[in-house]
Design a protein around this motif. Structure first.
Motif, short mmCIF file in Angstrom:
data_model
loop_
_atom_site.label_atom_id
_atom_site.label_comp_id
_atom_site.label_asym_id
_atom_site.label_seq_id
_atom_site.Cartn_x
_atom_site.Cartn_y
_atom_site.Cartn_z
N VAL A 125 -2.36 1.01 -4.51
CA VAL A 125 -1.61 2.02 -3.77
C VAL A 125 -0.14 1.65 -3.80
CG1 VAL A 125 -1.13 2.99 -1.48
CG2 VAL A 125 -3.49 2.69 -2.19
N CYS B 82 -5.56 -1.05 2.99
CA CYS B 82 -4.48 -0.07 3.08
C CYS B 82 -4.62 0.75 4.34
CB CYS B 82 -4.49 0.84 1.85
SG CYS B 82 -3.19 2.10 1.89
N VAL B 83 -3.51 0.99 5.02
CA VAL B 83 -3.51 1.78 6.25
C VAL B 83 -3.97 3.22 5.99
CG1 VAL B 83 -1.10 2.53 6.04
CG2 VAL B 83 -2.13 2.31 8.31
N TYR C 292 1.13 -2.09 3.77
CA TYR C 292 2.46 -1.46 3.90
C TYR C 292 3.40 -2.26 4.79
CZ TYR C 292 1.92 0.39 8.65
OH TYR C 292 1.78 0.51 10.02
MO LIG Z 1 -1.22 0.99 1.91
#
Ligand SMILES: [Mo]
Ligand SMILES: Nc1nc2c(c(=O)[nH]1)N[C@H]1C(S)=C(S)[C@@H](COP(=O)(O)O)O[C@H]1N2
Length: 534
Positions: free
Chosen positions: A255, A302-303, A390
């Motif tokens: 990502v 990943c969020v 992130y």
């Molecule tokens: Mo992410």
């Protein structure tokens, strides 16, 4: 205008004021659209050619795409990730090319009557590309050049082709028109050939100039100073169909916002650590590799992962202690954020307390025994267990700045995401697969759970809203890693059933049932799957 037609039997020669055409309106429109497409192809090709010298990110379409990614409102971005997953980039570029194709065809049709108007469309294209290229965080003025040249070439080709086409279709048939029509075809063909040559030539020259695979192959990884035992084989319950415990590099989720992968030659790479520190540090790749290397088995998440989603993967990472480097530099009091900057201008802000509380945060250089793949941040990226990517996992890292949250918002925080990014407890059912048909009797249910850095204490499963049953946890490989589990659902009867899962982290917090979307701090809610027992 004199009628030179040999078909003198025509009773009503066209009035001189109205140009006559030998071709039907649709055919004329198609030819006009074709000239627009050829001009657009020439514009894109010329842009690629110039971008071979100014850098792949300055190519007009890439620049517009990157600007679009940065400007996309969060809900739309969420939708794109949800709907297209890792294909979001091809979908975006495809959308840009489709839009350009439609506009170019239209420009061709307009230009057939008013060449200047058609040219204006290309000038606007060029201006948009130039603005987009200059809006990039790492932009320098020359980045506008590919779009400016593309706009000029497109506009010039448009005017030229439109004029030729007009001559070919408006002069009386057939004598003078014959050569003109051939001229249009030849000019259009020549334009397309120019487009192909400059486009593919520019792209392949650019690829060869920026290729770092040889430099990557040349990297010799020193042995780790401290080795850690590999995760036990029993960390995987051995249920067929269940995700492997370690994720092979080609399967590791990816990502990022990069439309072209940043290519960094480690021989020219330096990492600068500065800001609120007593002793700023500049370190080369060779110097980095001379520091003690440590291994870290870690599940990165990943969020943007939805409940039950795929954006989590596990690797054995190798790298240099980031906390050690911070202590060497001497973090000044009052600082609470470390901002990582990447070659492509991404900024990722990590809470300093997470970096200095004793956890194994890394400047990683290798992944599963291999030099970091380009897609995963070659030559160096950060990793901080317990935080979503992130806020912790800057790929293509070139700069670290010690600062404050009050003083600086990193990329995603500017867009409304939580500034800490603590990983939320998650669990998912992988076996049986959604909507699978399974035979009645005993059914094996299995899946994966994570609460990275806190660890998983329990996983529970229930069927059709019945009582929760504790699942069997596979061997514990450590709190920074996901925990796989299995469960025997006995006496499954024919019909449609709903299986649900929830996990408890090592702090005793049960995963909440309430559904929340990934924005702004990570998804919550129980994963469930519907199966048919036959
Ligand atoms: Mo992410
Ligand atoms: N330079 C850069 N680093 C980045 C990102 C990015 O867009 N650009 N995305 C982050 C996000 S959101 C995640 S989840 C992880 C993903 O790392 P991976 O692609 O190696 O799995 O990288 C992080 N680091």
């Amino acid at each position: 205008m004199q009628d030179v037609s040999t078909q003198t039997s025509t009773p009503n020669p066209a009035p001189a004021a109205v140009p006559r055409s030998r071709r039907s309106r649709p055919a004329r429109a198609a030819a006009a659209a074709g000239t627009g497409l050829a001009a657009a192809a020439a514009a894109v090709g010329a842009g690629e050619l110039v971008a071979a010298f100014t850098g792949p990110d300055s190519a007009p379409v890439i620049a517009v795409g990157s600007a679009a990614i940065d400007l996309t409102p969060t809900p739309l971005k969420e939708y794109a990730v949800r709907t297209f997953g890792t294909n979001d980039k091809p979908v975006l570029l495809g959308g840009i090319y489709l839009t350009m194709t439609a506009l170019a065809a239209l420009a061709g049709v307009v230009a057939a009557r008013r060449p200047a108007f058609g040219a204006a469309v290309f000038a606007a294209f060029g201006a948009l590309g130039a603005l987009a290229a200059l809006s990039r965080p790492t932009a320098i003025p020359v980045d506008a050049l590919p779009s400016v040249v593309a706009g000029l070439v497109g506009a010039g080709a448009m005017v030229l082709l439109a004029r030729l086409l007009r001559t070919a279709t408006t002069v009386p048939a057939p004598e003078p028109a014959g050569p003109s029509r051939r001229a249009v075809l030849a000019a259009t063909g020549g334009t397309v050939a120019f487009a192909a040559l400059s486009g593919f030539g520019g792209r392949s020259y650019s690829d060869s100039r920026t290729d770092v695979s040889a430099a990557r192959d040349a990297v010799r990884l020193p042995a780790p100073a401290t080795r850690s035992a590999p995760p036990p084989a029993a960390a995987h319950p051995g249920v067929p169909g269940l995700t492997s415990f370690q994720t092979p590099n080609p399967d590791f989720y990816r990502v990022d916002t990069a439309l072209t992968l940043p290519k960094i030659d480690p021989r020219h790479w330096t990492l600068r650590l500065h800001g609120l520190v007593d002793h700023p540090v500049v370190i080369s790749f060779d110097e980095l590799l001379k520091r003690p290397l440590q291994e870290l088995d870690y599940t990165l998440t990943c969020v943007s992962n939805e409940v039950g989603g795929p954006y989590a993967s596990t690797a054995r990472w190798l790298g240099v202690s980031l906390p050690d480097l911070l202590r060497q530099a001497g973090v000044r009091s009052g600082a609470d954020q470390l901002v990582g900057r990447s070659k492509d201008g991404m900024t990722i802000g990590t809470p300093l307390d997470a970096l200095l509380d004793g956890r194994d945060a890394l400047l990683a250089v290798a992944m599963n025994g291999e030099v970091l793949p380009v897609a995963h941040g070659f030559p160096c990226r950060t990793l901080v267990p317990g935080l979503y990517g992130y806020t912790s996992a800057t790929k293509w890292l070139v700069d670290l700045e010690v600062t404050t949250f009050a003083g600086y918002d990193a990329y995603w925080v500017e867009r409304g995401w939580d500034r800490t990014g603590t990983v939320r407890t998650a669990s998912r059912i992988e076996v049986p697969a959604a909507f699978a048909k399974v035979p009645a009797g005993d059914v094996t249910v299995a899946g994966t759970a994570w609460a990275t850095h806190r660890g998983i204490a329990a996983v529970e499963v229930r069927v059709d809203g019945g009582p929760w049953a504790e699942a069997r946890l596979a061997a514990d490989a450590g709190p920074d890693l996901w925990r796989q589990w299995s469960h025997d659902w006995t006496g499954a009867r024919p019909g449609t059933h709903r299986i649900e899962v929830r996990a408890t982290d090592a702090g005793g917090a049960v995963q909440p049932e309430a559904r929340a979307a990934p924005f702004p701090a990570g998804a919550t809610g129980w994963h469930s799957t519907v199966v048919t027992v036959t």
